[in-house]
Design an enzyme around this catalytic site. Structure first.
Site, PDB file in Angstrom:
ATOM      1  N   ALA A 121      48.599  34.629  32.598  1.00  0.00           N
ATOM      2  CA  ALA A 121      47.868  35.413  32.567  1.00  0.00           C
ATOM      3  C   ALA A 121      46.535  35.934  33.125  1.00  0.00           C
ATOM      4  CB  ALA A 121      47.598  35.928  30.451  1.00  0.00           C
ATOM      5  N   LYS A 175      55.609  18.604  29.713  1.00  0.00           N
ATOM      6  CA  LYS A 175      55.031  19.664  30.391  1.00  0.00           C
ATOM      7  C   LYS A 175      53.913  19.439  31.781  1.00  0.00           C
ATOM      8  CE  LYS A 175      52.787  24.316  30.941  1.00  0.00           C
ATOM      9  NZ  LYS A 175      52.022  24.535  30.503  1.00  0.00           N
TER      10      LYS A 175
HETATM   11  O1  KPL Z   1      50.987  25.981  33.581  1.00  0.00           O
HETATM   12  C1  KPL Z   1      50.662  26.308  34.738  1.00  0.00           C
HETATM   13  C2  KPL Z   1      49.538  26.391  34.992  1.00  0.00           C
HETATM   14  O2  KPL Z   1      48.982  27.031  35.781  1.00  0.00           O
HETATM   15  O3  KPL Z   1      48.623  26.522  34.748  1.00  0.00           O
HETATM   16  C3  KPL Z   1      52.400  25.810  35.799  1.00  0.00           C
HETATM   17  C4  KPL Z   1      53.148  25.684  35.163  1.00  0.00           C
HETATM   18  C5  KPL Z   1      51.997  25.142  36.935  1.00  0.00           C
HETATM   19  C6  KPL Z   1      52.722  27.603  36.082  1.00  0.00           C
HETATM   20  O4  KPL Z   1      51.496  28.090  37.408  1.00  0.00           O
END
Ligand code: KPL
Length: 294
Positions: A121, A175
């Site tokens: 978003a 992550k």
């Molecule tokens: O979490 C993301 C970000 O943009 O901060 C990813 C997973 C890299 C997706 O763009």
């Protein structure tokens, strides 16, 4: 009742979901905020008229959600600490890593939930919200209490599907590996996520994921470099057309989350005496870019 701190893109998305689910919510804001938000979701366009609350009111019940930049989390907890009753569960929803020990000390009694989401978003303008991708959410308790099942059932409806994890650190580190690869590389090279699938990036992605798997193993988190590498490549492919949050921060000359992403990896490397030259190089490069505009 849910309290959402700040009206960033994910904060507004949560408000929109609450509106759809008919959940009672408030967005806590410091400044004048738009009375109407034009939302473009994957399926439709609609207008959200958010419910706001001034930041000085006491918060006695319901989930208190912090969908903020990583570097805003601890200052926000410091700010709201005296207004929060001890039973209110906090939800930390951010990219990168924050100092959990400090948060547990700042709030010695509150239940604390940590979550990471792959929903996409962004705010194309002050009163706009574009939802670019329906993602998934992973969550777990950093500190739980016996009667939090009801809260858990509310939270999992907000950014579904939501999976629950006993070992949330494992999830956060995985992550972190994705963000340590995609965010700095897309910001430095000014490219969309999908470009990173190309050959010239491969050795850096191998190096970054190797260092993070070594750190994870050193803190007793089971993982292999191959798993982290494969997961990064899968997310690069899945989000190929997207611009990462760090890429956007650099384009709009905003402070990035590099301290909480590559910076966190570098600080863990120092603490554990494990060299992390690939991550250090990306950290230095993004810091250098920031100095041109911050
Ligand atoms: O979490 C993301 C970000 O943009 O901060 C990813 C997973 C890299 C997706 O763009």
């Amino acid at each position: 009742m849910l309290t959402i701190v700040g009206n960033g893109a994910i904060g507004n998305l949560l408000a929109l979901q609450c509106h759809h689910l008919q959940f009672d919510y408030r967005i806590v804001v410091r400044n004048q905020s738009p009375s109407e938000i034009r939302c473009q979701t994957v399926h439709q366009q609609e207008i959200l008229r958010p419910v706001y609350q001034r930041s000085s009111d006491t918060i006695e019940q319901g989930l208190f959600i912090l969908p903020l930049k990583a570097y805003q989390i601890i200052p926000a907890i410091g700010q709201f600490k005296s207004q929060l009753s001890a039973e209110v569960p906090l939800v930390l929803l951010h990219n990168g890593m924050v100092d959990h020990a400090q948060i547990l000390e700042l709030l010695p009694n509150n239940p604390i939930l940590v979550a990471t989401t792959s929903y996409g978003a962004f705010k194309p303008q002050y009163d706009g919200l574009n939802v670019t991708g329906i993602g998934a959410t992973q969550a777990g308790w950093l500190r739980n209490s016996d009667d939090n099942l009801g809260y858990q059932q509310v939270f999992e409806k907000l950014l579904p599907p939501c999976s629950w994890h006993k070992d949330i650190l494992q999830i956060l580190w995985r992550k972190l590996a994705v963000n340590s690869v995609i965010n700095p590389l897309t910001a430095i090279h000014n490219v969309a996520n999908g470009e990173l699938a190309k050959q010239p990036y491969r050795s850096t992605i191998m190096g970054v994921t190797k260092e993070i798997s070594t750190l994870m193993n050193a803190v007793n988190l089971a993982v292999t470099q191959q798993e982290l590498f494969a997961n990064c490549m899968a997310i690069i492919e899945k989000t190929a057309g997207n611009y990462s949050s760090m890429h956007q921060d650099v384009q709009y000359k905003r402070k990035t989350e590099i301290e909480n992403i590559s910076g966190y990896v570098v600080s863990q490397g120092k603490q554990l005496s494990i060299p992390v030259p690939f991550n250090n190089e990306l950290f230095e490069q993004v810091k250098k870019i920031e100095t041109y505009y911050l």
